[in-house]
Design a protein around this motif. Sequence first.
Motif, PDB file in Angstrom:
ATOM      1  N   THR A  48      17.542 -46.085 -27.154  1.00  0.00           N
ATOM      2  CA  THR A  48      18.156 -47.211 -26.467  1.00  0.00           C
ATOM      3  C   THR A  48      19.432 -46.704 -25.807  1.00  0.00           C
ATOM      4  O   THR A  48      20.288 -46.115 -26.471  1.00  0.00           O
ATOM      5  CB  THR A  48      18.490 -48.359 -27.435  1.00  0.00           C
ATOM      6  N   LYS A  50      22.663 -47.921 -23.501  1.00  0.00           N
ATOM      7  CA  LYS A  50      23.441 -49.043 -22.968  1.00  0.00           C
ATOM      8  C   LYS A  50      24.551 -48.459 -22.104  1.00  0.00           C
ATOM      9  O   LYS A  50      25.311 -47.606 -22.566  1.00  0.00           O
ATOM     10  CB  LYS A  50      24.037 -49.892 -24.094  1.00  0.00           C
ATOM     11  N   THR A 123      20.762 -52.125 -20.216  1.00  0.00           N
ATOM     12  CA  THR A 123      20.148 -51.651 -21.455  1.00  0.00           C
ATOM     13  C   THR A 123      18.763 -51.127 -21.117  1.00  0.00           C
ATOM     14  O   THR A 123      17.935 -51.859 -20.581  1.00  0.00           O
ATOM     15  CB  THR A 123      20.046 -52.787 -22.495  1.00  0.00           C
ATOM     16  N   THR A 125      15.390 -49.273 -22.716  1.00  0.00           N
ATOM     17  CA  THR A 125      14.663 -48.936 -23.937  1.00  0.00           C
ATOM     18  C   THR A 125      13.533 -47.994 -23.570  1.00  0.00           C
ATOM     19  O   THR A 125      12.715 -48.300 -22.699  1.00  0.00           O
ATOM     20  CB  THR A 125      14.095 -50.209 -24.596  1.00  0.00           C
TER      21      THR A 125
END
Length: 141
Positions: A48, A50, A123, A125
């Motif tokens: 992940t 960010k 964000t 993923t």
Amino acid sequence: MTNEMMKRRNDLFDAMNDWFSFPKNFFDDTEINNIMQADVAENDKEYTVKIDMPGLDKDKIKLSYNDGILRVAATRKSFKDESDKDTNIIHQERSVGHIARNFRLTNVVANQIHAKYDDGVLTVTLPKQTADSSDSSIQID
């Protein structure tokens, strides 16, 4: 004596800085490090990422994943400050230009990457895989 010599040098530099308006942090890269600050987390299933990207439109952010590298690029064309048409700007800190960062994240299922942009934070993923190097572009929600 050494302290006096250093003080004289600093005073001279400060005086030149005031004269030429040379930024004191010209050789300091902390401002560069404050652009697109990112956190990267990993667990058994995914990565992940960010990234702080305040003030950017979602359609000006481009993402791609190729050869194990996530590339995040953004462009800011111009600012339209309509607040006071009769006054000249005497100081401006908002930037115009292009910036990009790369993140090496291997073993990712490229066609399952998901991205979301909310409140100035992007964000991304990236689900992990065992072995596949397929590349694809990424759509931002």
